[in-house]
Scaffold this motif. Structure first.
Motif, short mmCIF file in Angstrom:
data_model
loop_
_atom_site.label_atom_id
_atom_site.label_comp_id
_atom_site.label_asym_id
_atom_site.label_seq_id
_atom_site.Cartn_x
_atom_site.Cartn_y
_atom_site.Cartn_z
N VAL A 48 40.95 28.35 -17.42
CA VAL A 48 41.78 28.68 -18.58
C VAL A 48 42.75 27.55 -18.88
CG1 VAL A 48 43.44 30.33 -19.53
CG2 VAL A 48 41.62 31.13 -18.01
N HIS A 49 42.89 27.23 -20.17
CA HIS A 49 43.87 26.26 -20.63
C HIS A 49 44.86 26.94 -21.59
CE1 HIS A 49 40.44 23.51 -19.62
NE2 HIS A 49 41.43 22.82 -19.10
N THR A 50 46.05 26.37 -21.68
CA THR A 50 47.01 26.75 -22.70
C THR A 50 46.92 25.68 -23.79
OG1 THR A 50 48.83 25.58 -21.60
CG2 THR A 50 48.51 27.88 -21.03
N TYR A 98 46.32 19.66 -28.06
CA TYR A 98 46.81 19.27 -26.75
C TYR A 98 46.64 20.48 -25.82
CZ TYR A 98 49.48 16.13 -29.90
OH TYR A 98 49.87 15.25 -30.89
N TRP A 99 46.09 20.27 -24.62
CA TRP A 99 45.98 21.40 -23.71
C TRP A 99 46.04 20.96 -22.26
CZ3 TRP A 99 41.87 19.90 -26.87
CH2 TRP A 99 40.67 19.54 -26.26
N SER A 100 46.36 21.94 -21.40
CA SER A 100 46.49 21.72 -19.96
C SER A 100 46.26 23.06 -19.25
CB SER A 100 47.87 21.15 -19.62
OG SER A 100 48.90 22.03 -20.08
N PRO A 101 46.08 23.07 -17.92
CA PRO A 101 45.72 24.32 -17.23
C PRO A 101 46.83 25.36 -17.26
CG PRO A 101 45.29 22.40 -15.85
CD PRO A 101 46.11 21.93 -17.00
N LYS A 102 46.43 26.60 -17.29
CA LYS A 102 47.37 27.71 -17.16
C LYS A 102 47.76 27.86 -15.69
CE LYS A 102 47.89 32.56 -18.61
NZ LYS A 102 49.07 32.24 -19.45
N MET A 103 48.97 28.35 -15.44
CA MET A 103 49.44 28.57 -14.07
C MET A 103 49.41 30.06 -13.75
SD MET A 103 53.15 27.69 -12.31
CE MET A 103 52.93 25.91 -12.13
N TYR A 104 49.10 30.37 -12.48
CA TYR A 104 49.10 31.75 -11.98
C TYR A 104 49.90 31.84 -10.69
CZ TYR A 104 45.32 32.71 -15.31
OH TYR A 104 44.58 32.86 -16.46
N GLY A 141 45.63 18.26 -8.91
CA GLY A 141 44.55 18.39 -9.88
C GLY A 141 45.01 18.78 -11.28
N TYR A 142 46.31 18.66 -11.53
CA TYR A 142 46.79 18.96 -12.89
C TYR A 142 46.25 17.89 -13.84
CZ TYR A 142 49.95 20.59 -16.54
OH TYR A 142 50.46 21.12 -17.70
N HIS A 143 46.03 18.28 -15.08
CA HIS A 143 45.43 17.36 -16.04
C HIS A 143 45.77 17.78 -17.46
CE1 HIS A 143 42.68 20.68 -15.15
NE2 HIS A 143 42.23 20.56 -16.40
N GLY A 144 45.52 16.90 -18.40
CA GLY A 144 45.74 17.20 -19.81
C GLY A 144 44.61 16.64 -20.65
N ASP A 145 44.33 17.30 -21.77
CA ASP A 145 43.31 16.85 -22.71
C ASP A 145 43.96 16.60 -24.07
OD1 ASP A 145 40.20 17.90 -21.65
OD2 ASP A 145 41.99 18.57 -20.60
N PHE A 146 43.40 15.63 -24.80
CA PHE A 146 43.89 15.30 -26.13
C PHE A 146 42.72 15.05 -27.06
CE2 PHE A 146 44.80 11.70 -29.08
CZ PHE A 146 45.70 12.35 -29.92
N VAL A 147 42.75 15.70 -28.24
CA VAL A 147 41.79 15.44 -29.31
C VAL A 147 42.58 15.04 -30.54
CG1 VAL A 147 40.11 16.47 -30.87
CG2 VAL A 147 39.98 16.96 -28.43
N ASN A 148 42.31 13.85 -31.06
CA ASN A 148 43.10 13.31 -32.17
C ASN A 148 42.86 14.07 -33.47
OD1 ASN A 148 44.74 11.57 -33.69
ND2 ASN A 148 43.02 10.22 -34.15
N GLY A 149 43.95 14.43 -34.12
CA GLY A 149 43.88 15.06 -35.44
C GLY A 149 44.93 14.51 -36.39
#
Length: 484
Positions: free
Chosen positions: A46-48, A81-87, A259-267
């Motif tokens: 899951v990502h936020t 922009y997204w990154s993992p959800k925390m539990y 293992g935290y990470h982030g994703d980016f898709v340009n818009g």
């Protein structure tokens, strides 16, 4: 109030020599979605997800630019922009989702801050705007041990309300919030918009600092440095700790934080971003206001929502992490997620369906979630309140008053009017902030905070067609979720 704290915290924590900040006051949804790593299917965890509501599971630059709204404040930026959800991993083995600062019981109101750092390195390189179609990932989801390379230094955690130290691992102390940060590579090969591992087309500097050194010859094009910052609200879990280890885990099963990470898709509007990079050099005050002009308000960003695209619970108490990710503590890298549930995507999920109640038999159709203001009502001609409010009751009241529009807000308020101003109308492709259950029927939605569930009078074929269209969509969802 908490959503205001997000912006305050971000401004107080601004890195040295920051230029402009994209404030994502909210997010589209929490979902097992990642069109970079897992295009077209449910992702492993899951990502936020924040940004433009053109987001989808196989998105393109054109999809991003077609967004009708964004959870972020700069209008010319429709990136995602997204990154993992925390539990929180409870002692009984269950998992509880950890809110982001700004969340409330009504929905995903917390987001992230994205710093655009104009760091040209020792040669003061001219920075290039992200080209159309560009995307990248920072961090490694499978990583479970500490490294001292630039990629390892680029992910840090801070215990707010505790020691306040920056650590590469999740802090093993009780914190009011855990601030997680990830810095992206800013050197590009100048050719590839993406790569097989989504990292090789970009690089951290060859020398100097991981966020401001000289680019290697293999990646000579200097980009702006992206820096994500997310505040996880961990204060409510302080009395639930057990054992001798911190109890938090990211959605990918990572109990270490490495293992935290982030994703980016340009818009972005490319020309406007380039103007910002050229103009917003260090030391220029109020640069963002000069370059980007008008901004999305906090209310506008929080009203930009997408409906769930996967029929899967990702919040509340869970028996396992979605995607069947085992909790791992290293030091060996984690194996790829089993993704055992592998749910199908909802082929016909649409924002219009969120909060929908069929009242076409009464001569009204649902048109979506609009905006409201207590000082200047969207529908201000008639008012009915009560602890037994339902959508049909409000429709009957407004119909009896001969009004074209009926709207519900704050669970128990019904408003009627003859028109809806264009700037108050539902935004195409967004569920809006209508998240409160009706006081008289918890299965129905009755608006939200400064958000109004809107119904419009219809007759004859218009009502019939509206009912048939929604019936087909709901039937399609039932078939999809049944696996047919």
């Amino acid at each position: 109030m908490k959503s205001v704290l997000l912006g305050l915290a971000a401004s107080l924590a601004a890195p040295v020599r920051s230029t402009f900040v994209v404030q994502c006051y909210s997010r589209l949804f929490d979902q097992r979605a990642d069109p970079v790593i897992s295009p077209g299917v449910a992702s492993g965890h899951v990502h936020t997800i924040s940004g433009g509501n053109g987001f989808n599971f196989s998105m393109t630059y054109e999809d991003a630019r077609a967004s009708q709204c964004s959870t972020c404040n700069i209008k010319q930026d429709l990136s995602n922009y997204w990154s993992p959800k925390m539990y929180f991993h409870a002692q009984n083995g269950s998992f509880l989702d950890v809110p982001i600062i700004g969340d409330n019981d009504g929905g995903n109101m917390g987001g992230m801050a994205i710093y655009y750092l104009t760091r040209g390195g020792p040669n003061n390189d001219k920075l290039k705007a992200f080209p159309p179609g560009f995307r990248m990932v920072a961090g490694d989801s499978s990583k479970r041990s500490e490294t001292d390379d630039f990629a390892g230094r680029a992910v840090t955690h801070k215990c707010v309300g505790g020691s306040g130290e920056d650590t590469k691992h999740l802090p093993n102390e009780k914190c009011d919030q855990i601030r997680v940060q990830v810095t992206f590579p800013a050197c590009w090969d100048g050719k590839n918009l993406d790569s097989e591992d989504h990292r090789s087309h970009v690089s951290y500097p060859a020398e100097g600092n991981f966020d401001g050194g000289a680019c290697p010859s293999s990646h000579p094009v200097h980009l702006v440095t992206l820096f994500y910052e997310v505040y996880y609200d961990t204060q409510g879990f302080k009395d639930m700790w057990y054992g001798d280890k911190q109890p938090f885990v990211f959605a990918n099963g990572d109990a270490t934080g490495y293992g935290y990470h982030g994703d980016f898709v340009n818009g972005w509007d490319i020309d406007k971003l380039q103007e910002g990079l050229d103009t917003c050099v260090d030391g220029v005050e109020n640069c963002a206001e000069q370059v980007f002009g008008e901004f999305n308000s906090q209310t506008e960003t929080q009203a930009c929502k997408l409906p769930a695209m996967i029929d899967e619970q990702v919040t509340g108490a869970l028996e396992a992490l979605p995607g069947c990710n085992p909790v791992t503590e290293g030091p060996e890298p984690a194996s790829p997620a089993q993704n055992c549930a592998a749910p199908k995507l909802m082929a016909v999920a649409t924002p219009e369906m969120a909060g929908y109640v069929d009242v076409t038999s009464k001569g009204y159709k649902y048109i979506g979630c609009g905006k409201d203001n207590a000082g200047d009502r969207t529908l201000g001609e008639e008012l009915l309140t009560g602890d037994d409010m339902t959508v049909p009751k409000c429709i009957d009241f407004c119909k009896g008053k001969g009004k074209q529009y009926a709207g519900l807000e704050y669970s128990g308020q019904c408003y009627c009017g003859s028109s809806v101003a264009a700037d108050r109308a539902p935004v195409q492709g967004s569920t809006g902030n209508c998240l409160m259950k009706c006081s008289g029927d918890a299965n129905q939605v009755c608006g939200g905070a400064d958000a109004i569930s809107l119904y419009e009078a219809c007759s004859g074929g218009a009502c019939t067609n509206a009912a048939k269209r929604m019936s087909r969509r709901l039937a399609g969802l039932e078939r999809t979720n049944a696996g047919l």
